[in-house]
Design an enzyme around this catalytic site. Structure first.
Site, PDB file in Angstrom:
ATOM      1  N   GLY A  93      49.603  13.283  31.968  1.00 59.40           N
ATOM      2  CA  GLY A  93      49.585  12.858  33.357  1.00 59.40           C
ATOM      3  C   GLY A  93      50.096  13.975  34.255  1.00 59.40           C
ATOM      4  N   ALA A  95      53.185  14.712  35.377  1.00 54.13           N
ATOM      5  CA  ALA A  95      54.395  15.420  34.951  1.00 54.13           C
ATOM      6  C   ALA A  95      54.077  16.364  33.804  1.00 54.13           C
ATOM      7  CB  ALA A  95      55.478  14.423  34.530  1.00 54.13           C
ATOM      8  N   LYS A 115      47.897  10.990  24.492  1.00 54.38           N
ATOM      9  CA  LYS A 115      47.494   9.852  23.672  1.00 54.38           C
ATOM     10  C   LYS A 115      46.017   9.530  23.851  1.00 54.38           C
ATOM     11  CE  LYS A 115      50.063   6.386  24.415  1.00 54.38           C
ATOM     12  NZ  LYS A 115      50.938   5.223  24.409  1.00 54.38           N
ATOM     13  N   ALA A 126      48.335   6.338  41.569  1.00 49.34           N
ATOM     14  CA  ALA A 126      49.226   6.421  42.715  1.00 49.34           C
ATOM     15  C   ALA A 126      48.365   6.539  43.960  1.00 49.34           C
ATOM     16  CB  ALA A 126      50.146   7.627  42.575  1.00 49.34           C
ATOM     17  N   ASP A 294      56.394   4.729  24.860  1.00 51.72           N
ATOM     18  CA  ASP A 294      56.618   5.497  23.625  1.00 51.72           C
ATOM     19  C   ASP A 294      57.740   6.519  23.778  1.00 51.72           C
ATOM     20  OD1 ASP A 294      54.400   4.099  23.016  1.00 51.72           O
ATOM     21  OD2 ASP A 294      53.110   5.820  22.586  1.00 51.72           O
ATOM     22  N   ARG A 356      60.987  -2.190  47.884  1.00 54.40           N
ATOM     23  CA  ARG A 356      60.068  -2.992  47.083  1.00 54.40           C
ATOM     24  C   ARG A 356      60.727  -4.167  46.362  1.00 54.40           C
ATOM     25  NH1 ARG A 356      56.441   1.899  44.419  1.00 54.40           N
ATOM     26  NH2 ARG A 356      55.137   2.218  46.245  1.00 54.40           N
ATOM     27  N   GLU A 451      58.041   9.601  34.770  1.00 51.91           N
ATOM     28  CA  GLU A 451      58.546   8.230  34.735  1.00 51.91           C
ATOM     29  C   GLU A 451      59.441   7.973  33.532  1.00 51.91           C
ATOM     30  OE1 GLU A 451      55.520   5.321  35.412  1.00 51.91           O
ATOM     31  OE2 GLU A 451      56.848   3.631  34.985  1.00 51.91           O
TER      32      GLU A 451
END
Lengths: 533, 420
Positions: A93, A95, A115, A126, A294, A356, A451
């Protein structure tokens, strides 16, 4: 739960031009959170009994995975091919790509394993944008205060300071990579203000900022000679030195042929993302199919400290209807642009630009107390009042939220004419692996970014900080990992940390039957039976 | 269980740097006894049947006697060897951390027995906590009454020094240790190359002076022997063994750690009583003994007494007392390949057969382990096993070969299965 109105009845009663009473005063946000936020559901928390966080609160389903047996044994390593590299990046992703690029720019040989495929991530989902204090009058200090306050002051100030300080540079770097942002008429970057912010600070590209970001990162990674990419290669276990105290590599399982491969490396960067697909507390999720936590499992077994394992973000506006899009996201940008939330009776019930967690808790309160809107398929939610927004700013939805319109158009809903039914959806893991400002975890040789790392957003993240976090800390981790020194002596790769975890499990009387990491959700065909029962 | 930690690791002994607590527990009495009759020391140790616990099992008294016979030239040296670096061995670091005074007293007793006036504590610098504890302990001895007592009994001042090792595995070999220490004492900076033998260190060691080298654990035993007598010590052992031994238990067991048990305890007791059995209840496959430079034990050897003689009779060796337990499900080729890599990396390179031999073994094993090996590779390994032993100045190359040979003996089928 008290039953509110049916979807049909609510739709019939809905008037985009109805007079609205002001929002009732929110007397005590803590009471609201304690009573209605899913983190506070009775029975959803437990205490960890083994590992570096023993005694800490943890969500029950996550705790089961953190305290599970490894997938593999020494026997699985026999005959496995060994690959050597300088830096292993786990995760394809935002990062992971940022880390890989930063490490490769510094001359390290980088292997990026993912993966699924490069770019299959939550980054592409996002929508809202990325925060950076670039407007005149705005400061990094204000950005920091907003982040800390929204996170209920549980964030690590050093990490937050590093992140907000990186903000403008991150935007500049992204532009250099070729990323496009929306601009004002005069050519400046266009910014929005979103929930929990004291100034407009969200830089964005329509409502697909993450997708655009991933596009350029993916191209940059693919083009870089120093980065090799292996798709379909989830990490099933990390490897440690003979004392189980340093991370020296990883075991990859191939999703295509089931074989195991060993990677020996100086440093491993975990950029595995979140865990929405564990569907904590039975919630739907906005996350992609590979978000199974994971990285947390691997890091914990290796002995890395985690934080805020009892705090998750439920995004207020996940789609409820139609059922096959259950949990998919409607960007907070819509609320930032002025859309209101209405209950079944057409009343506002919360300030839509609160952080949120508060908005989510308020929506759950409305639904539980009989002011929700129920679908035939068992869903419940409240209105996101897009027609009113369209009336006040005609054409604005089309121009700024094309992705939303395209998605709803496919299912026969026009948000310009009818409101969208929304309910909180499991969105983000607030905590994660404890890192320092260089992305280093408490285990030598192991880094984390994105994340999967924790400590930045405290107990609640505000919009736009996730994209900033993944690029800022991704690059920091990549730089630090590339600079890590070689070990003296021959590289010895063992599963000693797995043995240690096994000892702890046995001594704590916990079962050795459950295995982790999960790799893919159990309800997918491939996820049912990966490698071992 | 009552036999656990009765001497070296007795709770009363584990006081760390605290000298007064150590003395309250009887520390220093052995030195006072010995100063009255230094000539009685060697016979006592001979009677006690104390062995070199760094791996050789060589009777301690013979080394002592040899050094005692030599004339000082102008000094005599004692090297307390704490260069512990073998995979699976972690006993000396614990002793140094928790009972440093016991070791210092033991070293002084050895010095009195052999007429030694310079004592060097040679410690692996990676063991930072051990190093710090010993440093703190030594500072309390300097200019103290006990050291004065020893100097008086000897007739000249005893000098004690702490020399951190080279971080090289080979630096633990006794002549390599002397080479390094010479370099450090004169600030010349030498690589710890092992020297040829003879002359043996007892005749010609550091700067040509007679030199005694003993392992930390060996020396730590001496004070209690002097205090309680040789017979008491011999009786602690089981069967042919005398005294106690620190076993470093690691690998796939529930409770890994250092266990002080009577010399001659069975492997079964160590693994299943003290170690809590194997992880996840798996069956035992093999044990790498004495650090990997020695042989493998298999489930057939569970009831053998773990002392030097009994294991030698089985064609094995006790070595340092390290027991790396391996359960069913572990690939032996991979394990042996890892150890071979360690030795190939540790070879100092001065003897060509060792330099190229260990590297070749490591390369061939890696090849077989990753499924690229052929029957010819296996045959080459077997030839090397016959060719290499004894071809180096030190025992490093023999260590690899012993291990490889032993794994061929017990797990040949695994090598054959892995062939292309």
């Amino acid at each position: 739960m008290k039953r509110g109105l049916s979807l049909q009845a609510a739709l019939a009663a809905y008037r985009p031009d109805a007079e609205l009473a002001p929002v009732p005063e929110l007397d005590d946000p803590d009471t609201l959170l304690n009573s209605y936020h899913p983190d506070h559901l009775r029975g959803s928390m437990t205490k960890l009994t083994i590992g570096p966080n023993a005694g800490a609160d943890c969500q029950r389903e996550l705790a089961d995975l953190l305290q599970a047996e490894a997938f593999i044994d020494e026997a699985d390593l026999a005959g496995a091919q060994v690959t050597d590299t300088d830096v292993l990046v786990v995760g394809g992703g935002g990062a992971g790509c940022a880390a890989a690029l930063a490490a490769a720019e510094r001359g390290a040989r980088v292997l990026l394993v993912t993966k699924l495929r490069l770019g299959d991530s939550n980054t592409v989902m996002a929508e809202g944008g990325i925060q950076a204090a670039i407007e005149p009058g705005d400061t990094a200090q204000q950005h920091m205060q907003d982040t800390l306050r929204a996170g209920h002051h549980a964030g690590d100030p050093a990490l937050v300071a590093a992140m907000v300080g990186d903000g403008p540079e991150v935007i500049r770097w992204l532009i250099h990579q070729g990323m496009q942002f929306d601009q004002t008429a005069s050519g400046d970057l266009h910014t929005r203000r979103a929930g929990g912010m004291t100034a407009p600070r969200i830089v964005h590209c329509r409502d697909y900022t993450g997708l655009e970001m991933m596009r350029v990162l993916r191209e940059a990674v693919k083009q870089h000679r120093g980065i090799e990419v292996w798709d379909q290669s989830p990490v099933v276990e990390l490897l440690s030195n003979e004392r189980g105290q340093k991370c020296v590599g990883a075991v990859l399982g191939s999703l295509t042929d089931g074989s195991m491969r060993i990677v020996r490396t100086r440093s491993v960067i975990l950029a595995t993302g979140g865990l929405g697909r564990l569907h904590l507390n039975g919630f739907p999720t906005s996350n992609h199919i590979g978000a199974t936590g994971d990285g947390l499992v691997l890091a914990y077994r290796m002995g890395a400290r985690l934080c805020e394992l009892d705090s998750f973000q439920y995004h207020p506006t996940g789609l409820v209807h139609p059922p096959h899009l259950y949990g998919k996201l409607v960007t907070e940008g819509v609320r930032a642009a002025g859309a209101l939330l209405l209950n079944a009776h057409g009343q506002r019930f919360v300030d839509e630009l609160q952080p949120r967690d508060i908005v989510s808790a308020a929506i759950i309160r409305e639904c539980r107390e009989g002011r929700g809107i129920h679908t035939d398929t068992g869903g419940v939610g409240v209105w996101l009042d897009t027609p009113r927004l369209e009336r006040s700013q005609p054409g604005m939805l089309q121009q700024q939220f094309p992705k939303l319109l395209a998605r709803t158009h496919h299912v026969g809903i026009d948000p310009r004419l009818e409101p969208i039914l929304v309910h909180p959806t499991l969105h983000y893991q607030n905590g994660g692996v404890v890192i320092d400002v260089n992305g280093a975890t408490s285990v030598p040789g192991l880094y984390a970014a994105g994340e999967v790392a924790g400590g930045i957003h405290g107990r609640n993240r505000i919009m736009g900080n996730a994209l900033l976090d993944i690029i800022g800390f991704g690059r920091r981790a990549g730089i630090a990992a590339a600079a890590a020194e070689h070990d003296r002596g021959p590289k010895k790769i063992t599963l000693e940390h797995v043995n240690r975890a096994r000892r702890d499990l046995t001594l704590a009387g916990l079962p050795l039957t459950q295995r982790a990491p999960r790799i893919l959700p159990a309800y997918t065909a491939a996820g049912k039976d990966i490698w071992k029962p | 269980m009552e036999a656990l930690n009765i001497n070296l690791l007795h709770p009363q002994q584990r006081v760390g740097e605290n000298m007064s607590r150590w003395q309250q527990a009887g520390g220093g009495t052995a030195l006072r006894i010995a100063t009255k009759d230094t000539a009685a020391l060697v016979p006592t140790i001979k009677d006690a049947d104390l062995r070199g616990l760094g791996g050789s099992g060589f009777p301690v008294w013979r080394k002592w006697e040899a050094v005692a016979k030599e004339a000082a030239n102008p000094d005599k040296y004692l090297v307390c060897n704490g260069n512990e670096d073998e995979p699976g061995t972690f006993k000396d670091r614990l002793l140094l951390e928790e009972t440093p005074h016991q070791i210092i007293e033991g070293a002084l007793l050895a010095a009195l027995a052999c007429g030694i006036n310079r004592i060097v504590f040679y410690i692996n610098p990676d063991l930072t906590r051990s190093l710090a504890a010993l440093k703190g302990a030594l500072a309390q001895w300097q200019d103290g009454e006990l050291l004065q007592l020893a100097s008086n009994a000897l007739g000249k001042p005893v000098k004690m020094e702490l020399v951190p090792g080279s971080t090289h595995y080979i630096g633990g070999e006794e002549t390599a240790a002397m080479e390094w220490i010479e370099g450090r004492l004169s600030a010349e900076g030498k690589f710890p190359f092992p020297r040829g033998k003879p002359p043996y260190p007892a005749q010609c060691g550091i700067y040509g002076c007679p030199t005694l080298i003993n392992n930390i654990e060996t020396l730590a035993h001496v004070p209690a022997i002097v205090r309680n007598g040789a017979e008491w010590f011999r009786d602690l052992g089981i069967g042919q063994g005398a005294g106690t031994k620190l076993y470093s238990l690691s690998g796939d067991v529930l409770h890994p750690g250092v266990y002080e048990l009577p010399m001659g305890t069975t492997l079964r007791d160590l693994i299943y009583v003290h170690g809590g059995g194997l992880l996840s209840g798996k069956p035992l496959k093999a044990v790498f003994t004495g650090g990997p430079s020695n042989t493998l034990l298999t489930p057939d050897d569970l009831d053998v007494n773990m002392d030097f003689e009994s294991l030698r009779e089985r064609g094995g060796s006790l070595g340092t007392g390290a027991m790396i337990v391996v359960s069913e499900g572990t690939g032996m080729v991979k394990r042996v390949a890892e150890y071979a890599r360690f030795f190939a990396h540790s070879s100092c390179g001065q003897c060509p057969p060792c330099k190229t031999g260990t590297a070749t073994i490591s390369r061939l094993l890696d090849r077989i382990d990753t499924g690229r090996g052929t029957a010819a590779d296996l045959a080459t390994l077997e030839t090397l096993c016959r060719m290499l032993p004894g071809s180096g100045r030190c025992h490093l190359v023999n260590g690899v070969v012993h291990l490889l040979d032993s794994s061929f003996q017990h797990f040949r089928h695994e090598y054959q299965q892995a062939l292309k």
